[in-house]
Design a protein around this motif. Structure first.
Motif, PDB file in Angstrom:
ATOM      1  N   LYS A 356      -4.641 -11.094  -1.936  1.00  0.00           N
ATOM      2  CA  LYS A 356      -4.255 -10.749  -0.560  1.00  0.00           C
ATOM      3  C   LYS A 356      -2.861 -11.301  -0.240  1.00  0.00           C
ATOM      4  O   LYS A 356      -2.072 -10.648   0.454  1.00  0.00           O
ATOM      5  CB  LYS A 356      -5.306 -11.265   0.427  1.00  0.00           C
ATOM      6  N   GLN A 357      -2.545 -12.471  -0.772  1.00  0.00           N
ATOM      7  CA  GLN A 357      -1.195 -13.009  -0.578  1.00  0.00           C
ATOM      8  C   GLN A 357      -0.158 -12.142  -1.304  1.00  0.00           C
ATOM      9  O   GLN A 357       0.963 -11.957  -0.825  1.00  0.00           O
ATOM     10  CB  GLN A 357      -1.117 -14.457  -1.087  1.00  0.00           C
ATOM     11  N   GLY A 358      -0.551 -11.599  -2.461  1.00  0.00           N
ATOM     12  CA  GLY A 358       0.341 -10.682  -3.185  1.00  0.00           C
ATOM     13  C   GLY A 358       0.679  -9.461  -2.349  1.00  0.00           C
ATOM     14  O   GLY A 358       1.826  -9.015  -2.292  1.00  0.00           O
ATOM     15  N   SER A 359      -0.334  -8.917  -1.650  1.00  0.00           N
ATOM     16  CA  SER A 359      -0.083  -7.765  -0.776  1.00  0.00           C
ATOM     17  C   SER A 359       0.753  -8.163   0.432  1.00  0.00           C
ATOM     18  O   SER A 359       1.558  -7.367   0.923  1.00  0.00           O
ATOM     19  CB  SER A 359      -1.413  -7.145  -0.320  1.00  0.00           C
ATOM     20  N   ASP A 360       0.577  -9.381   0.908  1.00  0.00           N
ATOM     21  CA  ASP A 360       1.385  -9.849   2.041  1.00  0.00           C
ATOM     22  C   ASP A 360       2.863  -9.825   1.673  1.00  0.00           C
ATOM     23  O   ASP A 360       3.719  -9.405   2.463  1.00  0.00           O
ATOM     24  CB  ASP A 360       0.943 -11.256   2.446  1.00  0.00           C
ATOM     25  N   SER A 361       3.184 -10.262   0.455  1.00  0.00           N
ATOM     26  CA  SER A 361       4.580 -10.212  -0.012  1.00  0.00           C
ATOM     27  C   SER A 361       5.032  -8.774  -0.255  1.00  0.00           C
ATOM     28  O   SER A 361       6.142  -8.384   0.125  1.00  0.00           O
ATOM     29  CB  SER A 361       4.728 -11.024  -1.307  1.00  0.00           C
ATOM     30  N   ALA A 362       4.149  -7.975  -0.879  1.00  0.00           N
ATOM     31  CA  ALA A 362       4.504  -6.587  -1.228  1.00  0.00           C
ATOM     32  C   ALA A 362       4.736  -5.725   0.001  1.00  0.00           C
ATOM     33  O   ALA A 362       5.504  -4.752  -0.044  1.00  0.00           O
ATOM     34  CB  ALA A 362       3.398  -5.980  -2.087  1.00  0.00           C
ATOM     35  N   ALA A 363       4.069  -6.067   1.125  1.00  0.00           N
ATOM     36  CA  ALA A 363       4.175  -5.248   2.344  1.00  0.00           C
ATOM     37  C   ALA A 363       5.611  -5.116   2.830  1.00  0.00           C
ATOM     38  O   ALA A 363       5.957  -4.154   3.521  1.00  0.00           O
ATOM     39  CB  ALA A 363       3.294  -5.846   3.442  1.00  0.00           C
ATOM     40  N   ARG A 364       6.459  -6.068   2.450  1.00  0.00           N
ATOM     41  CA  ARG A 364       7.852  -6.046   2.915  1.00  0.00           C
ATOM     42  C   ARG A 364       8.702  -5.009   2.189  1.00  0.00           C
ATOM     43  O   ARG A 364       9.765  -4.637   2.678  1.00  0.00           O
ATOM     44  CB  ARG A 364       8.461  -7.446   2.776  1.00  0.00           C
ATOM     45  N   THR A 365       8.231  -4.545   1.038  1.00  0.00           N
ATOM     46  CA  THR A 365       8.980  -3.500   0.324  1.00  0.00           C
ATOM     47  C   THR A 365       8.208  -2.191   0.213  1.00  0.00           C
ATOM     48  O   THR A 365       8.814  -1.123   0.171  1.00  0.00           O
ATOM     49  CB  THR A 365       9.360  -3.967  -1.093  1.00  0.00           C
ATOM     50  N   LEU A 366       6.873  -2.263   0.169  1.00  0.00           N
ATOM     51  CA  LEU A 366       6.068  -1.039   0.028  1.00  0.00           C
ATOM     52  C   LEU A 366       5.752  -0.471   1.403  1.00  0.00           C
ATOM     53  O   LEU A 366       4.612  -0.449   1.854  1.00  0.00           O
ATOM     54  CB  LEU A 366       4.785  -1.333  -0.758  1.00  0.00           C
ATOM     55  N   ASN A 367       6.796   0.003   2.081  1.00  0.00           N
ATOM     56  CA  ASN A 367       6.617   0.557   3.429  1.00  0.00           C
ATOM     57  C   ASN A 367       7.584   1.709   3.650  1.00  0.00           C
ATOM     58  O   ASN A 367       8.477   1.969   2.831  1.00  0.00           O
ATOM     59  CB  ASN A 367       6.790  -0.532   4.489  1.00  0.00           C
ATOM     60  N   ALA A 368       7.408   2.395   4.769  1.00  0.00           N
ATOM     61  CA  ALA A 368       8.171   3.622   5.041  1.00  0.00           C
ATOM     62  C   ALA A 368       9.672   3.383   5.134  1.00  0.00           C
ATOM     63  O   ALA A 368      10.459   4.290   4.842  1.00  0.00           O
ATOM     64  CB  ALA A 368       7.658   4.261   6.338  1.00  0.00           C
ATOM     65  N   ALA A 369      10.089   2.190   5.525  1.00  0.00           N
ATOM     66  CA  ALA A 369      11.528   1.934   5.668  1.00  0.00           C
ATOM     67  C   ALA A 369      12.245   2.109   4.333  1.00  0.00           C
ATOM     68  O   ALA A 369      13.347   2.668   4.273  1.00  0.00           O
ATOM     69  CB  ALA A 369      11.755   0.521   6.219  1.00  0.00           C
ATOM     70  N   HIS A 370      11.617   1.659   3.253  1.00  0.00           N
ATOM     71  CA  HIS A 370      12.212   1.831   1.924  1.00  0.00           C
ATOM     72  C   HIS A 370      12.272   3.304   1.543  1.00  0.00           C
ATOM     73  O   HIS A 370      13.295   3.804   1.050  1.00  0.00           O
ATOM     74  CB  HIS A 370      11.400   1.050   0.878  1.00  0.00           C
ATOM     75  N   GLU A 371      11.175   4.023   1.776  1.00  0.00           N
ATOM     76  CA  GLU A 371      11.134   5.449   1.419  1.00  0.00           C
ATOM     77  C   GLU A 371      12.129   6.244   2.272  1.00  0.00           C
ATOM     78  O   GLU A 371      12.716   7.224   1.812  1.00  0.00           O
ATOM     79  CB  GLU A 371       9.714   5.999   1.587  1.00  0.00           C
ATOM     80  N   ARG A 372      12.321   5.822   3.507  1.00  0.00           N
ATOM     81  CA  ARG A 372      13.280   6.474   4.413  1.00  0.00           C
ATOM     82  C   ARG A 372      14.684   6.438   3.819  1.00  0.00           C
ATOM     83  O   ARG A 372      15.414   7.438   3.848  1.00  0.00           O
ATOM     84  CB  ARG A 372      13.256   5.768   5.774  1.00  0.00           C
ATOM     85  N   GLU A 373      15.064   5.292   3.262  1.00  0.00           N
ATOM     86  CA  GLU A 373      16.407   5.173   2.686  1.00  0.00           C
ATOM     87  C   GLU A 373      16.578   6.108   1.497  1.00  0.00           C
ATOM     88  O   GLU A 373      17.631   6.717   1.312  1.00  0.00           O
ATOM     89  CB  GLU A 373      16.678   3.717   2.264  1.00  0.00           C
ATOM     90  N   VAL A 374      15.530   6.236   0.680  1.00  0.00           N
ATOM     91  CA  VAL A 374      15.580   7.161  -0.466  1.00  0.00           C
ATOM     92  C   VAL A 374      15.729   8.596   0.038  1.00  0.00           C
ATOM     93  O   VAL A 374      16.565   9.369  -0.447  1.00  0.00           O
ATOM     94  CB  VAL A 374      14.313   7.021  -1.341  1.00  0.00           C
ATOM     95  N   PHE A 375      14.914   8.955   1.027  1.00  0.00           N
ATOM     96  CA  PHE A 375      14.936  10.301   1.595  1.00  0.00           C
ATOM     97  C   PHE A 375      16.310  10.619   2.183  1.00  0.00           C
ATOM     98  O   PHE A 375      16.885  11.696   1.927  1.00  0.00           O
ATOM     99  CB  PHE A 375      13.856  10.413   2.666  1.00  0.00           C
ATOM    100  N   LEU A 376      16.863   9.700   2.965  1.00  0.00           N
ATOM    101  CA  LEU A 376      18.162   9.959   3.613  1.00  0.00           C
ATOM    102  C   LEU A 376      19.284  10.074   2.587  1.00  0.00           C
ATOM    103  O   LEU A 376      20.227  10.840   2.782  1.00  0.00           O
ATOM    104  CB  LEU A 376      18.472   8.861   4.634  1.00  0.00           C
TER     105      LEU A 376
END
Length: 385
Positions: A356-376
């Motif tokens: 669960k702590q691993g997901s807490d750290s991962a949540a900062r990169t595995l989110n829509a904001a990252h995908e938004r930058e790729v899309f744009l």
């Protein structure tokens, strides 16, 4: 002058998180956005929505539809059954190459790009998942529909298409090799970042969750069978969408497990992460029966990460890669209920807290904001074509 985009889908955009995000991202960057889709409701970010008109009365009877599929070549079939349901002004705009970007989200609608001039370079296809050359013959009418499906699918390689995207790199490689095209860009189905923290783990009770479609082909039956083999300290929480019949089937399949399995009603997509935050591990155990299941990188994985849950997956390469990279998941070897139960049984509460702590750290990169930058970055190439 603002760049213009046409977003094409055969869904209700309000209920399609991926397409809705595309519209919102474009609008926020100053694009003027028109849409093609089901329903007449217009999103606030959209200038003009082109709804599909109802199917003509004369094409609705099954014998007529079967005759059209048997007698007409694919291009004529598309014209009669699909293109005729769209406003003529849309066809005129495409023929004039009026849009800087035409973003198509459905294989079945790809032939709309044939209205564009052959010299146009305004098309981006969001392929989403892998669409096999032939439709699954277990689907009603698949044999009749296959010729038009293959014809529509061939537009993936059309020279008017400047770029393509998909949800998983394994799927992108399959398209690249088949069509001899540049590899589609990876835009994952990740939701927005959530300000959540991992919930406490009870030493005596590990809470598993499976949320989403009540689909046997996505390993749900195996998860239920694994519960019969697991120690009492494991409890399964099911938050399911599906037909009444399928939900009844699940209720029946879990009846003998009593209070060790709980079934809850679904919640809206934006509420999922907050709703499941109280649990410990999301189980996503997809036997690789098809290419899409083999390379699955489902929305629910990213929702589970935002909920700060550990993830439990089989040797699905895309999911396993993320689980190992972010140290937030258990990867099960083998595809049986026994394999799943054995892997879970070995977990202690301390292991669950670590995941669960691993997901807490991962949540900062595995989110829509990252995908938004790729899309744009992809759509920036289309501005003022």
């Amino acid at each position: 002058m603002s760049a213009t985009a046409l977003v094409v889908t055969h869904t209700l955009i309000q209920r399609d998180p991926r397409v809705r995000r595309e519209v919102e991202w474009l609008s926020a960057e100053g694009w003027v956005v028109d849409t093609v889709g089901l329903g007449s409701e217009n999103l606030p970010e959209v200038r003009t929505h082109f709804p599909f008109a109802p199917q003509s009365q004369w094409t609705r009877p099954l014998p007529t539809k079967a005759a059209l599929h048997l007698l007409l070549p694919p291009a004529a079939r598309f014209r009669v059954l699909t293109a005729s349901r769209l406003p003529r002004e849309l066809s005129r705009a495409l023929k004039a190459d009026s849009y800087d970007l035409v973003l198509v989200n459905d294989i079945a609608l790809l032939p709309v790009i044939q209205d564009l001039p052959e010299t146009s370079q305004s098309v981006h296809i969001d392929l989403h998942e892998y669409h096999a050359p032939d439709m699954n013959l277990s689907l009603r009418g698949a044999r009749l529909a296959n010729p038009v499906h293959r014809w529509s699918r061939a537009f993936i390689g059309d020279p008017r298409v400047r770029s393509r995207s998909t949800v998983a790199s394994g799927i992108a490689e399959m398209y690249r090799d088949e069509f001899e095209i540049e590899q589609p860009v990876l835009i994952r189905n990740a939701p927005p970042f959530e300000q959540l923290t991992p919930s406490a783990v009870d030493d005596e009770r590990i809470e598993l969750v499976y949320h989403g479609a009540a689909a046997w082909e996505r390993g749900l039956r195996i998860v239920i069978e694994a519960m019969e083999l697991l120690p009492e300290r494991f409890r399964l929480n099911l938050i399911l969408v599906g037909s009444e019949q399928r939900l009844a089937d699940v209720t029946k399949a879990t009846a003998e497990l009593g209070s060790r399995v709980r079934i809850f009603p679904p919640v809206t997509v934006p509420e999922i992460a907050t709703r499941i935050n109280e649990y410990d591990l999301e189980v996503m155990f997809y036997p690789p029966a098809t290419a899409n299941l083999r390379f699955a990188l489902p929305n629910k994985l990213f929702e589970a990460v935002q909920a700060r849950l550990g993830i439990v997956v089989g040797e699905s390469p895309m999911m396993a890669q993320l689980a190992r990279e972010h140290q937030n998941g258990l990867v099960i070897e083998g595809w049986s209920a026994t394999d799943l139960a054995n892997g879970l049984s070995a977990l202690e509460a301390a292991d669950v807290r670590r995941l669960k702590q691993g997901s807490d750290s991962a949540a900062r990169t595995l989110n829509a904001a990252h995908e938004r930058e790729v899309f744009l970055a992809v759509v920036a190439a289309f501005q003022h074509h």
